[in-house]
Design a protein around this motif. Sequence first.
Motif, PDB file in Angstrom:
ATOM      1  N   UNK A  46       0.838  -1.198   0.000  1.00 43.92           N
ATOM      2  CA  UNK A  46       0.000   0.000   0.000  1.00 43.92           C
ATOM      3  C   UNK A  46       0.874   1.250   0.000  1.00 43.92           C
ATOM      4  N   UNK A  47       0.410   2.283  -0.664  1.00 44.65           N
ATOM      5  CA  UNK A  47       1.072   3.587  -0.644  1.00 44.65           C
ATOM      6  C   UNK A  47       0.043   4.632  -0.245  1.00 44.65           C
ATOM      7  N   UNK A  48       0.528   5.819   0.064  1.00 46.24           N
ATOM      8  CA  UNK A  48      -0.381   6.881   0.496  1.00 46.24           C
ATOM      9  C   UNK A  48      -1.264   7.364  -0.648  1.00 46.24           C
ATOM     10  N   UNK A  49      -0.729   7.332  -1.868  1.00 42.26           N
ATOM     11  CA  UNK A  49      -1.495   7.795  -3.023  1.00 42.26           C
ATOM     12  C   UNK A  49      -0.935   7.161  -4.283  1.00 42.26           C
ATOM     13  N   UNK A  50      -1.820   6.746  -5.169  1.00 42.63           N
ATOM     14  CA  UNK A  50      -1.456   6.298  -6.504  1.00 42.63           C
ATOM     15  C   UNK A  50      -2.364   7.020  -7.484  1.00 42.63           C
ATOM     16  N   UNK A  51      -1.748   7.762  -8.414  1.00 45.21           N
ATOM     17  CA  UNK A  51      -2.556   8.570  -9.333  1.00 45.21           C
ATOM     18  C   UNK A  51      -1.984   8.465 -10.750  1.00 45.21           C
ATOM     19  N   UNK A  52      -2.847   8.182 -11.713  1.00 45.41           N
ATOM     20  CA  UNK A  52      -2.444   8.095 -13.111  1.00 45.41           C
ATOM     21  C   UNK A  52      -2.955   9.306 -13.879  1.00 45.41           C
ATOM     22  N   UNK A  53      -2.173   9.774 -14.788  1.00 46.19           N
ATOM     23  CA  UNK A  53      -2.639  10.790 -15.715  1.00 46.19           C
ATOM     24  C   UNK A  53      -1.719  10.824 -16.929  1.00 46.19           C
ATOM     25  N   UNK A  54      -2.078  11.662 -17.902  1.00 47.32           N
ATOM     26  CA  UNK A  54      -1.296  11.803 -19.123  1.00 47.32           C
ATOM     27  C   UNK A  54      -0.826  13.242 -19.260  1.00 47.32           C
ATOM     28  N   UNK A  55       0.404  13.373 -19.739  1.00 48.11           N
ATOM     29  CA  UNK A  55       0.933  14.701 -20.030  1.00 48.11           C
ATOM     30  C   UNK A  55       1.166  14.811 -21.537  1.00 48.11           C
TER      31      UNK A  55
END
Length: 313
Positions: A46-55
Amino acid sequence: MLHPDARALLDLMVEKRIPPVNELSPVDARAAYRDRRGFTQPDAPAVAESRDWRIDGPHGPIPLRLLRPQGSVPGELLPGLVYLHGGGWTIGDLDTHDVLCRELANLSGAVVVSVDYRLGPEAPFPAAVDDSLAAYEWVRREAASLGIDAQRLAVGGDSAGGNLAAVVCLARRDAGLAPPAFQLLVYPATDQRQQAPSHAALGEGYLLTRDSMDYYRRHYLPDPATWTDWRASPLLHPDLSRLPPALVLTAGYDPLRDEGLAYAQRLTQAGSRSTHLCFERQIHGFITMGRVIAEANDAVWLCAAALRHALQP
């Protein structure tokens, strides 16, 4: 001697008749790599936050994944690592290296941003270089909004990703841009000529074979004239001075072993600080295989410790 864990894995692959990557199409090889990761990789921590996005990249969108370490405080500026996955510039993605990136985040206390750069043969050299440079620059520029201290931003990767991480450092120095604070190079490919003695000695029987290396090179670098471009072979850059401190990790039963050592040695000779660490009993790719190769977990811990030390305030 080869570590018993590595020997058992290689024997099992023969027993199960797992086809070598060079007998598969790139599409099928990517699926096989992704599907088999559950057998060799530990459970995802587990991690505090996992976020995906595109640049926006120079040739189209670049998918990224940000992982904040467990126990971090929202809004806290943390050190960062831009991570470039392995896979011969042909296979691999955000998911194949998600466990490793989560482990590095939690153990180092850094925010890890994983980059899904474009792959060959659909996007041959220098597409992966262009995407890696664009992703690193974007993370550095947007560091504050990502909760990252831009002055403590490293770059790293394994195998093909180690190659790209080294190239990012060289390209930014040559362009007069702020360098990464540290480079983590895990069994990096540094010389596409494949002439080091370890290529001949270890090119069969240890997972990464001569045929598979030719397969990857053919898809990424279809024109042999590009093999000596330093963006493909960073060992051939004439100047390795004024580069970030480096940890170069190699494996004793890896055809890439000697060119990784040579890169570490040339960094030191040029006045750039480098540490070389060889897991003498291991095979190429072992660092992601902590479920079946116990030393992989030690390697991850050592990489994270090096990151933590290098990126401390």
